[in-house]
Scaffold this motif. Sequence first.
Motif, PDB file in Angstrom:
ATOM      1  N   ASP A 187      48.713 111.073  61.021  1.00 57.37           N
ATOM      2  CA  ASP A 187      49.017 112.054  59.985  1.00 57.37           C
ATOM      3  C   ASP A 187      49.447 111.326  58.725  1.00 57.37           C
ATOM      4  O   ASP A 187      50.267 110.407  58.787  1.00 57.37           O
ATOM      5  CB  ASP A 187      50.137 112.971  60.474  1.00 57.37           C
ATOM      6  N   TYR A 241      49.311 110.870  72.619  1.00 59.92           N
ATOM      7  CA  TYR A 241      49.424 112.018  73.508  1.00 59.92           C
ATOM      8  C   TYR A 241      48.830 111.647  74.856  1.00 59.92           C
ATOM      9  O   TYR A 241      47.841 110.912  74.935  1.00 59.92           O
ATOM     10  CB  TYR A 241      48.665 113.230  72.946  1.00 59.92           C
ATOM     11  N   PHE A 245      42.710 113.132  65.291  1.00 59.30           N
ATOM     12  CA  PHE A 245      42.777 112.644  66.667  1.00 59.30           C
ATOM     13  C   PHE A 245      41.642 111.672  66.973  1.00 59.30           C
ATOM     14  O   PHE A 245      40.527 111.811  66.463  1.00 59.30           O
ATOM     15  CB  PHE A 245      42.652 113.817  67.649  1.00 59.30           C
ATOM     16  N   LEU A 253      42.495 125.027  73.116  1.00 60.31           N
ATOM     17  CA  LEU A 253      43.889 124.594  73.045  1.00 60.31           C
ATOM     18  C   LEU A 253      44.539 125.131  71.778  1.00 60.31           C
ATOM     19  O   LEU A 253      43.998 125.012  70.681  1.00 60.31           O
ATOM     20  CB  LEU A 253      43.968 123.065  73.039  1.00 60.31           C
ATOM     21  N   PHE A 295      51.383 121.385  72.131  1.00 60.43           N
ATOM     22  CA  PHE A 295      50.204 122.079  72.637  1.00 60.43           C
ATOM     23  C   PHE A 295      50.561 123.042  73.753  1.00 60.43           C
ATOM     24  O   PHE A 295      51.522 122.831  74.505  1.00 60.43           O
ATOM     25  CB  PHE A 295      49.188 121.080  73.201  1.00 60.43           C
ATOM     26  N   GLY A 296      49.743 124.080  73.882  1.00 57.98           N
ATOM     27  CA  GLY A 296      49.771 124.914  75.069  1.00 57.98           C
ATOM     28  C   GLY A 296      49.006 124.246  76.203  1.00 57.98           C
ATOM     29  O   GLY A 296      48.442 123.156  76.037  1.00 57.98           O
ATOM     30  N   SER A 297      48.979 124.911  77.344  1.00 57.14           N
ATOM     31  CA  SER A 297      48.318 124.350  78.527  1.00 57.14           C
ATOM     32  C   SER A 297      46.804 124.494  78.494  1.00 57.14           C
ATOM     33  O   SER A 297      46.110 123.882  79.309  1.00 57.14           O
ATOM     34  CB  SER A 297      48.846 125.021  79.791  1.00 57.14           C
ATOM     35  N   MET A 320      37.136 124.256  76.729  1.00 54.72           N
ATOM     36  CA  MET A 320      38.588 124.310  76.873  1.00 54.72           C
ATOM     37  C   MET A 320      39.161 124.611  75.478  1.00 54.72           C
ATOM     38  O   MET A 320      38.856 123.892  74.517  1.00 54.72           O
ATOM     39  CB  MET A 320      39.109 122.967  77.374  1.00 54.72           C
ATOM     40  N   ARG A 340      44.876 130.894  81.764  1.00 50.56           N
ATOM     41  CA  ARG A 340      44.458 129.522  82.074  1.00 50.56           C
ATOM     42  C   ARG A 340      42.945 129.444  82.250  1.00 50.56           C
ATOM     43  O   ARG A 340      42.316 128.469  81.841  1.00 50.56           O
ATOM     44  CB  ARG A 340      45.140 129.038  83.355  1.00 50.56           C
ATOM     45  N   LEU A 382      53.066 115.089  73.862  1.00 50.15           N
ATOM     46  CA  LEU A 382      53.441 113.951  73.042  1.00 50.15           C
ATOM     47  C   LEU A 382      54.153 112.910  73.885  1.00 50.15           C
ATOM     48  O   LEU A 382      55.120 113.199  74.576  1.00 50.15           O
ATOM     49  CB  LEU A 382      54.339 114.407  71.892  1.00 50.15           C
ATOM     50  N   LYS A 389      45.037 120.188  81.659  1.00 51.77           N
ATOM     51  CA  LYS A 389      46.296 120.539  80.992  1.00 51.77           C
ATOM     52  C   LYS A 389      46.172 120.261  79.497  1.00 51.77           C
ATOM     53  O   LYS A 389      45.237 119.586  79.056  1.00 51.77           O
ATOM     54  CB  LYS A 389      47.450 119.718  81.572  1.00 51.77           C
ATOM     55  N   GLY A 390      47.140 120.767  78.714  1.00 51.31           N
ATOM     56  CA  GLY A 390      47.171 120.457  77.301  1.00 51.31           C
ATOM     57  C   GLY A 390      47.790 119.089  77.055  1.00 51.31           C
ATOM     58  O   GLY A 390      48.545 118.577  77.881  1.00 51.31           O
ATOM     59  N   PRO A 391      47.485 118.452  75.923  1.00 55.78           N
ATOM     60  CA  PRO A 391      48.104 117.158  75.590  1.00 55.78           C
ATOM     61  C   PRO A 391      49.612 117.308  75.392  1.00 55.78           C
ATOM     62  O   PRO A 391      50.080 118.326  74.881  1.00 55.78           O
ATOM     63  CB  PRO A 391      47.412 116.760  74.280  1.00 55.78           C
ATOM     64  N   LEU A 427      45.276 110.152  74.052  1.00 51.95           N
ATOM     65  CA  LEU A 427      44.716 110.392  72.724  1.00 51.95           C
ATOM     66  C   LEU A 427      45.653 109.832  71.663  1.00 51.95           C
ATOM     67  O   LEU A 427      46.858 110.082  71.700  1.00 51.95           O
ATOM     68  CB  LEU A 427      44.538 111.888  72.452  1.00 51.95           C
ATOM     69  N   GLN A 429      47.228 113.443  78.296  1.00 53.06           N
ATOM     70  CA  GLN A 429      46.658 114.707  78.763  1.00 53.06           C
ATOM     71  C   GLN A 429      46.201 114.552  80.208  1.00 53.06           C
ATOM     72  O   GLN A 429      45.249 113.824  80.493  1.00 53.06           O
ATOM     73  CB  GLN A 429      45.484 115.126  77.877  1.00 53.06           C
ATOM     74  N   MET A 487      50.844 108.749  66.571  1.00 51.78           N
ATOM     75  CA  MET A 487      51.281 109.353  67.812  1.00 51.78           C
ATOM     76  C   MET A 487      50.336 109.024  68.947  1.00 51.78           C
ATOM     77  O   MET A 487      49.140 108.772  68.715  1.00 51.78           O
ATOM     78  CB  MET A 487      51.331 110.886  67.654  1.00 51.78           C
ATOM     79  N   TYR A 520      55.810 108.369  69.331  1.00 55.13           N
ATOM     80  CA  TYR A 520      55.694 108.746  67.925  1.00 55.13           C
ATOM     81  C   TYR A 520      56.295 107.620  67.089  1.00 55.13           C
ATOM     82  O   TYR A 520      57.425 107.195  67.323  1.00 55.13           O
ATOM     83  CB  TYR A 520      56.462 110.054  67.739  1.00 55.13           C
ATOM     84  N   LEU A 566      46.702 116.821  62.010  1.00 46.32           N
ATOM     85  CA  LEU A 566      46.562 115.518  62.632  1.00 46.32           C
ATOM     86  C   LEU A 566      45.085 115.160  62.751  1.00 46.32           C
ATOM     87  O   LEU A 566      44.235 116.035  62.878  1.00 46.32           O
ATOM     88  CB  LEU A 566      47.176 115.528  64.031  1.00 46.32           C
ATOM     89  N   TYR A 583      52.224 117.811  66.994  1.00 49.96           N
ATOM     90  CA  TYR A 583      51.965 119.145  67.515  1.00 49.96           C
ATOM     91  C   TYR A 583      52.596 119.300  68.897  1.00 49.96           C
ATOM     92  O   TYR A 583      52.734 118.333  69.647  1.00 49.96           O
ATOM     93  CB  TYR A 583      50.463 119.378  67.734  1.00 49.96           C
ATOM     94  N   TYR A 596      52.066 108.438  59.983  1.00 48.30           N
ATOM     95  CA  TYR A 596      52.665 108.806  61.260  1.00 48.30           C
ATOM     96  C   TYR A 596      51.622 108.595  62.353  1.00 48.30           C
ATOM     97  O   TYR A 596      50.488 109.039  62.222  1.00 48.30           O
ATOM     98  CB  TYR A 596      53.123 110.266  61.238  1.00 48.30           C
TER      99      TYR A 596
END
Lengths: 112, 112
Positions: free
Chosen positions: B92, B36, B102, A90, A103-105, A88, A9, B46, B42-44, B88, B38, B34, B49, B100, A101, B32
């Motif tokens: 796509d 997100y 963003f 990701l 995403f990880g943290s 950061m 992290r 979803l 932390k990560g975004p 965010l 966040q 989407m 959609y 994607l 997608y 497409y």
Amino acid sequence: DVKVTQSSRYLVKRTGEKVFLECVQDMDHENMFWYRQDPGLGLRLIYFSYDVKMKEKGDIPEGYSVSREKKERFSLILESASTNQTSMYLCASQGSLFYGYTFGSGTRLTVV
Amino acid sequence: QKEVEQDPGPLSVPEGAIVSLNCTYSNSAFQYFMWYRQYSRKGPELLMYTYSSGNKEDGRFTAQVDKSSKYISLFIRDSQPSDSATYLCAMDPGAGSYQLTFGKGTKLSVIP
């Protein structure tokens, strides 16, 4: 529940060090991505991979490399860390049946 | 012109307000759409959609796509402090595309 796991992290590294950021997904996804996220700049794509041992440069690949030896693991390597790589990071994965997608943290890397 | 434009905010609203978040885009190939969410550090994740034009509702959240105007929106009804996050938009073109596109994100604060 699908998961993308980033190994750390928070990381603090010294200028010139070689840094490895690891990402593992458990969804059998083909595509994996590395982004960095900075205030005011949004998400910027570093590298992506659409198959094992395959890689493609994103928008900002300079100073980075990647490795994908197994489908589930995608590693980002900072060959010689510099302070402007403080960010950061990701990781994300994408399956063939859905265009979004997961995403990880994130890993917050500080280079001093 | 950037492919996706999103007002960065910050946007601050009182609890219970209706929130409208928007993105405009220039690439008519996008299919497409989407959103997100966040949270800080932390990560975004979803949130919504949508494929092509129209509306989609999920609880307090409604996603709207107007392809003729190249404009997408996310509405949050009865906003809660737990909705405080950066939102965010992402798009796509489909047809086997990997990446994607963003927006940079809008930071929302819901004040109790």
